[in-house]
Design a protein around this motif. Structure first.
Motif, PDB file in Angstrom:
ATOM      1  N   UNK A 192      10.166  64.377  -5.812  1.00 28.20           N
ATOM      2  CA  UNK A 192       8.970  64.158  -6.634  1.00 28.20           C
ATOM      3  C   UNK A 192       8.046  65.363  -6.456  1.00 28.20           C
ATOM      4  N   UNK A 193       7.030  65.423  -7.268  1.00 34.92           N
ATOM      5  CA  UNK A 193       6.025  66.470  -7.154  1.00 34.92           C
ATOM      6  C   UNK A 193       5.351  66.384  -5.789  1.00 34.92           C
ATOM      7  N   UNK A 194       5.253  67.512  -5.095  1.00 32.74           N
ATOM      8  CA  UNK A 194       4.756  67.477  -3.714  1.00 32.74           C
ATOM      9  C   UNK A 194       3.263  67.128  -3.596  1.00 32.74           C
ATOM     10  N   UNK A 195       2.452  67.512  -4.581  1.00 33.94           N
ATOM     11  CA  UNK A 195       1.024  67.168  -4.501  1.00 33.94           C
ATOM     12  C   UNK A 195       0.828  65.669  -4.707  1.00 33.94           C
ATOM     13  N   UNK A 196       1.618  65.081  -5.600  1.00 30.25           N
ATOM     14  CA  UNK A 196       1.528  63.626  -5.785  1.00 30.25           C
ATOM     15  C   UNK A 196       1.896  62.899  -4.494  1.00 30.25           C
ATOM     16  N   UNK A 197       2.924  63.411  -3.810  1.00 25.80           N
ATOM     17  CA  UNK A 197       3.339  62.783  -2.545  1.00 25.80           C
ATOM     18  C   UNK A 197       2.251  62.941  -1.485  1.00 25.80           C
ATOM     19  N   UNK A 198       1.582  64.107  -1.469  1.00 27.60           N
ATOM     20  CA  UNK A 198       0.485  64.300  -0.517  1.00 27.60           C
ATOM     21  C   UNK A 198      -0.649  63.323  -0.830  1.00 27.60           C
ATOM     22  N   UNK A 199      -0.923  63.123  -2.115  1.00 22.40           N
ATOM     23  CA  UNK A 199      -1.948  62.157  -2.519  1.00 22.40           C
ATOM     24  C   UNK A 199      -1.583  60.742  -2.095  1.00 22.40           C
ATOM     25  N   UNK A 200      -0.319  60.413  -2.231  1.00 27.85           N
ATOM     26  CA  UNK A 200       0.157  59.097  -1.784  1.00 27.85           C
ATOM     27  C   UNK A 200      -0.093  58.920  -0.288  1.00 27.85           C
ATOM     28  N   UNK A 201       0.242  59.962   0.491  1.00 31.07           N
ATOM     29  CA  UNK A 201       0.035  59.893   1.938  1.00 31.07           C
ATOM     30  C   UNK A 201      -1.451  59.731   2.262  1.00 31.07           C
ATOM     31  N   UNK A 202      -2.311  60.476   1.550  1.00 31.84           N
ATOM     32  CA  UNK A 202      -3.760  60.332   1.780  1.00 31.84           C
ATOM     33  C   UNK A 202      -4.233  58.919   1.430  1.00 31.84           C
ATOM     34  N   UNK A 203      -3.683  58.355   0.363  1.00 28.55           N
ATOM     35  CA  UNK A 203      -4.102  57.011  -0.044  1.00 28.55           C
ATOM     36  C   UNK A 203      -3.665  55.970   0.986  1.00 28.55           C
ATOM     37  N   UNK A 204      -2.491  56.173   1.570  1.00 27.68           N
ATOM     38  CA  UNK A 204      -1.980  55.183   2.539  1.00 27.68           C
ATOM     39  C   UNK A 204      -2.628  55.373   3.911  1.00 27.68           C
ATOM     40  N   UNK A 205      -2.620  56.635   4.403  1.00 23.19           N
ATOM     41  CA  UNK A 205      -3.006  56.872   5.789  1.00 23.19           C
ATOM     42  C   UNK A 205      -4.301  57.661   5.960  1.00 23.19           C
ATOM     43  N   UNK A 206      -4.830  58.269   4.888  1.00 19.16           N
ATOM     44  CA  UNK A 206      -5.908  59.235   5.052  1.00 19.16           C
ATOM     45  C   UNK A 206      -7.285  58.637   5.270  1.00 19.16           C
ATOM     46  N   UNK A 207      -7.534  57.464   4.695  1.00 17.41           N
ATOM     47  CA  UNK A 207      -8.875  56.887   4.783  1.00 17.41           C
ATOM     48  C   UNK A 207      -8.952  55.765   5.802  1.00 17.41           C
ATOM     49  N   UNK A 208     -10.038  55.048   5.743  1.00 22.11           N
ATOM     50  CA  UNK A 208     -10.249  53.934   6.672  1.00 22.11           C
ATOM     51  C   UNK A 208      -9.218  52.839   6.430  1.00 22.11           C
ATOM     52  N   UNK A 209      -8.962  52.595   5.159  1.00 21.96           N
ATOM     53  CA  UNK A 209      -7.948  51.613   4.804  1.00 21.96           C
ATOM     54  C   UNK A 209      -7.236  52.132   3.560  1.00 21.96           C
ATOM     55  N   UNK A 210      -6.095  51.564   3.233  1.00 24.45           N
ATOM     56  CA  UNK A 210      -5.334  52.026   2.072  1.00 24.45           C
ATOM     57  C   UNK A 210      -6.235  51.969   0.842  1.00 24.45           C
ATOM     58  N   UNK A 211      -6.250  53.065   0.067  1.00 26.09           N
ATOM     59  CA  UNK A 211      -7.145  53.160  -1.078  1.00 26.09           C
ATOM     60  C   UNK A 211      -6.417  52.738  -2.342  1.00 26.09           C
ATOM     61  N   UNK A 212      -7.055  51.906  -3.152  1.00 25.49           N
ATOM     62  CA  UNK A 212      -6.394  51.446  -4.369  1.00 25.49           C
ATOM     63  C   UNK A 212      -6.868  52.201  -5.607  1.00 25.49           C
TER      64      UNK A 212
END
Lengths: 409, 409
Positions: A192-212
């Protein structure tokens, strides 16, 4: 047993082993609340996959009557999923174990002129180096996720970037890369596109809780992005959602490699920033030099970066007006070298937002490191996050966990 | 019986009655494939709701032995859901029967200075007028959906538009409007932004098939929009997704009623277009005059509209690069008066798109009429479209159909 049920049981057993260390089958059965038969069946499969290993009982365990039971333990070296991010001149690898923990990670440079065959070889050498350095092994591997640079659709490698429709180098590159990995590893491979995957990782693990609801922007040699909306990673109708770098910011601006003019990428990518610094009389050779100039307070470099932050903020602010995200995340090597870009973008976004106080998003720098793309690739292979519930089926046969449960990590 | 199952059965019975006309309970049972008991139970409920009526058998039916059975027929006048759109100076109403067909529709003007109480009264008078004109009645009413103009969150009436945070007129207006309707009708009432509802209607009924990735823009006195992404109507994190009219298109441009400057609304709304025509020496009084000027080929008006189409296209093109929609729909009264805006926007969007041939969206004018917002409100109340599967719960108790099935209309 139903695949989904079995996978849930499997996860509970793995979690117990991670939490409590070595346990006998009987102890697992008691703690997890599964029958002895089911526990034996599932631990048998996990042992076969080399996700866990049976260790002989210690002498200390030899109390009471009869032969003491083997104890089971997570194989600390069993790589279950490998995530790989081919970014500009660098491949980043992360290896996750059966409980989704990263057990090894590293990177290696490759020549920008190199063919995909050579880049794949460099990735293989990196994986071998990790074996030597960390003891990780790939005998239990379940799948490989690969982040590919540039516009790319997970719904099929149908990219033809550039005004010239015959330019199918990216399609060919992705296909070739997949083949090299398939020849080396007999496991499913997802691209998949690598920036989209990085965004996915940030959404899952980057913040206080998973971002929707999140907009992610990655400022690197190129500019990519990822969107999470309503709890779902967006792919768009044909798989190309998230190409924030190719919104026009300067009408009739500089030519972009996408074939358009004046895209955000022509203003806020690493080469664009270096070129702007040189043009304005403060040449910096690379990101390290840029970081030094920022640290020393070079006024010209500062002015260039404020302009960059403004452009980034105007684009993200416009998107925020339409998408109403809870979080806006700006990451990538340029932000690591010059975090002030995020502050400047925050101020520009604030100007763009409709004045609805309740709708103001959190704006932050990316919190994951260079392995964000590789970690996102692991998440995309495992599909344990609810964010992936509408992700296109890539034909990878996997034991699908419930798409409705939140990521358990 | 499980609500969902019952609703599915109900829909099959209603469809059979719509398709075949009056049927006895036995005939329904045979055609729909339900037991006599279940059929009696469900038709009983439908009769109670006045969605269907029992008619005495004709003399012609008196063949064979025994008393001939009553025949059941859709009550052609039973309004089950009312959809209402309060747009600029005009309220549009649509009434749907039990099978989701529009059985009455109409509109009425209201004074722009009028209070919400008066506007509600005008809507009530319109509903009564429809009773006289079409025979529709509201005794079987299940719910009312209301499209409200301007930024509005279905997740709570928390709007505070304008730089002055004390300006809560819209919140108060929505609350007041809901109360007036609640006093008049003892049914659940749902409010949402009217442009989003119009976009929902276009996504469900406007194209060849229901669209799962669509950007909708409504050019009216104000500019609003709606997004469908990955098969889901977007609300955004706080309920304000879709405010395409408030993306900045001219830095330091004209002041917008949202408190910002240079928003798309200051360029491409009806008043902005009329002002631009006057400024450039071709004054037109209203939309009817604009339509006439377009028809007669007025070159100044044509130039103004090309500029409007360009601005609209640049904004939509930028969004399309990021969202990768399958369809872009441009509607509203301005487009009805000057359809050339869509052609001009199409060409501007084409310039903005990344050159990935497979990702090019269909760009079209809205195909529904002035009742688009009202129809969308009906869809939002009924919740029978999969597009609403993640729509926030508004507390309206309704017999929820399966969120996973496509709209059956």
């Amino acid at each position: 047993m139903h695949t989904l049920v079995r996978r849930t049981h499997e996860e509970r057993i793995l979690r117990a082993l991670r939490e409590f260390g070595p346990l006998s089958r009987g102890e697992i059965s008691d703690r997890v609340g599964l029958s002895r038969t089911t526990t034996s069946e599932i631990t048998g499969e996990l042992i076969e996959r080399r996700a866990i290993v049976a260790v002989a009982p210690d002498a200390a365990d030899r109390v009471g009557r009869g032969r003491p039971a083997d104890r089971l333990v997570l194989d600390p070296g069993a790589g279950q999923v490998v995530g790989i991010d081919f970014n500009h001149g660098r491949v980043q690898v992360a290896v996750a174990d059966a409980s989704q923990e990263i057990i090894a990670a590293g990177d290696a440079r490759y020549d920008l002129d190199s063919a995909w065959r050579e880049r794949a070889q460099i990735a293989f050498a990196l994986l071998e180096r990790l074996t030597v350095e960390t003891g990780v092994h790939y005998g239990a591997l379940q799948g490989i996720g690969i982040g590919f640079p540039g516009p790319f659709s997970p719904q099929g490698s149908r990219l033809a970037l550039g005004r010239d429709k015959r330019d199918t180098s990216a399609v060919d590159g992705a296909r070739e890369l997949r083949e090299h990995f398939a020849q080396r590893f007999d496991v499913p491979i997802m691209l998949d596109n690598n920036a989209r995957l990085a965004g996915l990782a940030e959404a899952i693990w980057g913040g206080q809780s998973a971002s929707s609801d999140l907009i992610y922007l990655r400022l690197s040699h190129g500019i990519g992005g990822g969107l999470v909306q309503g709890g779902v990673l967006s792919t768009g109708a044909s798989g190309y959602a998230g190409e924030i770098g190719h919104i026009t910011v300067i009408v009739d601006g500089a030519e972009c490699r996408c074939g358009k003019r004046g895209c955000l990428e022509t203003v806020a990518s690493v080469p664009a920033v270096l070129a702007a610094c040189a043009r304005r009389g403060a040449p910096v050779a690379d990101l390290a030099a840029l970081r030094a100039s920022v640290a020393s307070g070079d006024p010209i470099v500062g002015a260039v970066l404020r302009d960059v932050g403004d452009a980034v903020g105007r684009v993200l602010g416009g998107l925020a007006v339409v998408l109403d995200p809870a979080e806006i995340v700006i990451g990538g090597p340029l932000v690591q070298a010059a975090p002030m870009i995020v502050d400047q973008a925050r101020s520009a976004i604030g100007y763009e937002l409709i004045p609805i106080p309740q709708a103001a998003p959190v704006i932050r720098a990316a919190s994951l490191g260079d392995d964000d793309g590789a970690r996102g690739a692991i998440a995309a292979v495992l599909r344990r996050s609810a964010l992936l519930q509408r992700y296109p089926d890539d034909g990878v046969a996997r034991d699908l966990p419930s798409p409705l449960q939140r990521s358990t990590t």
